[in-house]
Scaffold this motif. Structure first.
Motif, mmCIF file in Angstrom:
data_model
loop_
_atom_site.group_PDB
_atom_site.id
_atom_site.type_symbol
_atom_site.label_atom_id
_atom_site.label_comp_id
_atom_site.label_asym_id
_atom_site.label_seq_id
_atom_site.Cartn_x
_atom_site.Cartn_y
_atom_site.Cartn_z
ATOM 1 N N THR A 159 1.270 5.984 1.040
ATOM 2 C CA THR A 159 0.485 6.795 1.977
ATOM 3 C C THR A 159 -0.982 6.504 1.686
ATOM 4 O OG1 THR A 159 0.263 8.695 0.514
ATOM 5 C CG2 THR A 159 2.255 8.609 1.894
ATOM 6 N N THR A 160 -1.879 7.119 2.424
ATOM 7 C CA THR A 160 -3.305 6.920 2.145
ATOM 8 C C THR A 160 -3.746 7.706 0.916
ATOM 9 O OG1 THR A 160 -3.856 8.665 3.707
ATOM 10 C CG2 THR A 160 -3.923 6.391 4.518
ATOM 11 N N ASN A 161 -2.896 8.629 0.465
ATOM 12 C CA ASN A 161 -3.166 9.355 -0.769
ATOM 13 C C ASN A 161 -2.708 8.468 -1.924
ATOM 14 O OD1 ASN A 161 -2.554 10.967 -3.129
ATOM 15 N ND2 ASN A 161 -2.792 12.769 -1.857
ATOM 16 N N MET A 162 -3.599 8.175 -2.850
ATOM 17 C CA MET A 162 -3.265 7.232 -3.916
ATOM 18 C C MET A 162 -2.131 7.711 -4.823
ATOM 19 S SD MET A 162 -6.448 7.574 -6.564
ATOM 20 C CE MET A 162 -5.671 6.821 -7.963
ATOM 21 N N TRP A 163 -1.815 8.987 -4.810
ATOM 22 C CA TRP A 163 -0.787 9.549 -5.690
ATOM 23 C C TRP A 163 0.569 9.706 -5.012
ATOM 24 C CZ3 TRP A 163 -2.727 9.417 -10.376
ATOM 25 C CH2 TRP A 163 -4.079 9.636 -10.579
ATOM 26 N N THR A 164 0.639 9.500 -3.710
ATOM 27 C CA THR A 164 1.837 9.865 -2.946
ATOM 28 C C THR A 164 2.483 8.676 -2.251
ATOM 29 O OG1 THR A 164 0.867 12.040 -2.575
ATOM 30 C CG2 THR A 164 2.705 11.431 -1.169
ATOM 31 N N PHE A 165 3.808 8.606 -2.352
ATOM 32 C CA PHE A 165 4.627 7.620 -1.650
ATOM 33 C C PHE A 165 5.727 8.357 -0.900
ATOM 34 C CE2 PHE A 165 2.657 4.968 -4.750
ATOM 35 C CZ PHE A 165 2.671 3.680 -4.237
ATOM 36 N N ILE A 166 6.307 7.677 0.083
ATOM 37 C CA ILE A 166 7.500 8.168 0.765
ATOM 38 C C ILE A 166 8.644 7.238 0.366
ATOM 39 C CG2 ILE A 166 8.616 8.663 2.974
ATOM 40 C CD1 ILE A 166 6.163 10.404 2.462
ATOM 41 N N LYS A 167 9.742 7.830 -0.131
ATOM 42 C CA LYS A 167 10.930 7.054 -0.477
ATOM 43 C C LYS A 167 11.929 7.199 0.660
ATOM 44 C CE LYS A 167 14.193 8.285 -3.588
ATOM 45 N NZ LYS A 167 14.822 8.547 -4.914
ATOM 46 N N ARG A 217 18.914 -0.207 7.839
ATOM 47 C CA ARG A 217 19.031 0.296 9.210
ATOM 48 C C ARG A 217 17.766 1.033 9.615
ATOM 49 N NH1 ARG A 217 23.892 3.011 12.533
ATOM 50 N NH2 ARG A 217 22.625 3.716 14.278
ATOM 51 N N PHE A 218 17.152 1.776 8.682
ATOM 52 C CA PHE A 218 15.965 2.570 8.981
ATOM 53 C C PHE A 218 14.711 1.939 8.386
ATOM 54 C CE2 PHE A 218 19.442 5.527 9.447
ATOM 55 C CZ PHE A 218 19.086 6.255 10.568
ATOM 56 N N SER A 219 13.621 2.028 9.147
ATOM 57 C CA SER A 219 12.308 1.553 8.686
ATOM 58 C C SER A 219 11.276 2.634 8.947
ATOM 59 C CB SER A 219 11.878 0.288 9.432
ATOM 60 O OG SER A 219 12.629 -0.805 9.009
ATOM 61 N N LEU A 220 10.245 2.640 8.110
ATOM 62 C CA LEU A 220 9.177 3.631 8.217
ATOM 63 C C LEU A 220 7.874 2.919 8.568
ATOM 64 C CD1 LEU A 220 9.085 6.711 7.758
ATOM 65 C CD2 LEU A 220 8.332 6.242 5.427
ATOM 66 N N TYR A 221 7.138 3.473 9.529
ATOM 67 C CA TYR A 221 5.880 2.880 9.984
ATOM 68 C C TYR A 221 4.754 3.895 9.853
ATOM 69 C CZ TYR A 221 8.936 -0.672 11.835
ATOM 70 O OH TYR A 221 9.873 -1.661 11.938
ATOM 71 N N SER A 222 3.645 3.465 9.276
ATOM 72 C CA SER A 222 2.496 4.360 9.135
ATOM 73 C C SER A 222 1.809 4.533 10.485
ATOM 74 C CB SER A 222 1.512 3.808 8.100
ATOM 75 O OG SER A 222 1.042 2.547 8.502
ATOM 76 N N THR A 223 1.058 5.610 10.600
ATOM 77 C CA THR A 223 0.290 5.889 11.815
ATOM 78 C C THR A 223 -1.181 6.051 11.433
ATOM 79 O OG1 THR A 223 0.475 8.298 11.640
ATOM 80 C CG2 THR A 223 2.267 7.144 12.794
ATOM 81 N N GLN A 224 -2.025 6.314 12.405
ATOM 82 C CA GLN A 224 -3.449 6.551 12.146
ATOM 83 C C GLN A 224 -3.662 7.878 11.416
ATOM 84 O OE1 GLN A 224 -6.304 4.726 13.379
ATOM 85 N NE2 GLN A 224 -5.035 3.025 14.021
ATOM 86 N N ASN A 225 -2.707 8.790 11.540
ATOM 87 C CA ASN A 225 -2.771 10.067 10.856
ATOM 88 C C ASN A 225 -2.251 9.884 9.436
ATOM 89 O OD1 ASN A 225 -1.941 12.620 9.758
ATOM 90 N ND2 ASN A 225 -2.021 13.482 11.818
#
Length: 136
Positions: free
Chosen positions: A48-56, A96-104
């Protein structure tokens, strides 16, 4: 004569460097090789744009977690963003699933690459603001 010699040297250097580049273009990079080798991975981490946070993401069924790392142990955690599978167990398949970042900064789009369904994924430090909502 001096000009011709210098010109020939420059042409030779140019041809040599070009041929070296051509060899490298044909070779697969380490990253590309890992992608091919790992084509059956189940879990992926997305920054994510937060240096401490990821999405698994569980790429088989769409399960999502928010992962926070930190130097202080009381600030490290993993929490569920959605508690339900987005497909039936017999339809699960790797990647099967993919994650895409947005401007938010707090929102991602989760895509089922087989049937095209999408979900808005929102992570937050505040548990009440975390959500996964269908888009279509």
């Amino acid at each position: 004569m001096k000009k011709i010699t210098i010109s020939l040297i420059l042409v030779f250097i140019t041809l040599t460097s070009y041929s070296q580049n051509e060899i490298n273009v044909g070779a697969k990079s380490t990253y590309e090789q890992k992608q091919i080798e790992n084509s059956s991975v189940v879990y992926k981490l997305y920054p994510t744009t937060n240096m401490w946070t990821f999405i698994k993401l569980n790429t088989r069924n769409g399960h999502l977690w928010q992962v926070q790392y930190h130097t202080e142990s009381d600030k490290r955690f993993e929490t569920i963003l959605n508690t339900y599978s987005l497909i039936t167990p017999e339809n699960e398949s790797n990647e099967r699933f993919s994650l895409y970042s947005t401007q938010n900064s707090y929102n991602f789009i989760l895509l089922d690459q087989i049937d095209g369904r999408m979900w808005q994924v929102q992570w937050s430090i505040d548990p009440e603001k975390r959500l996964v909502l269908p888009i279509n």
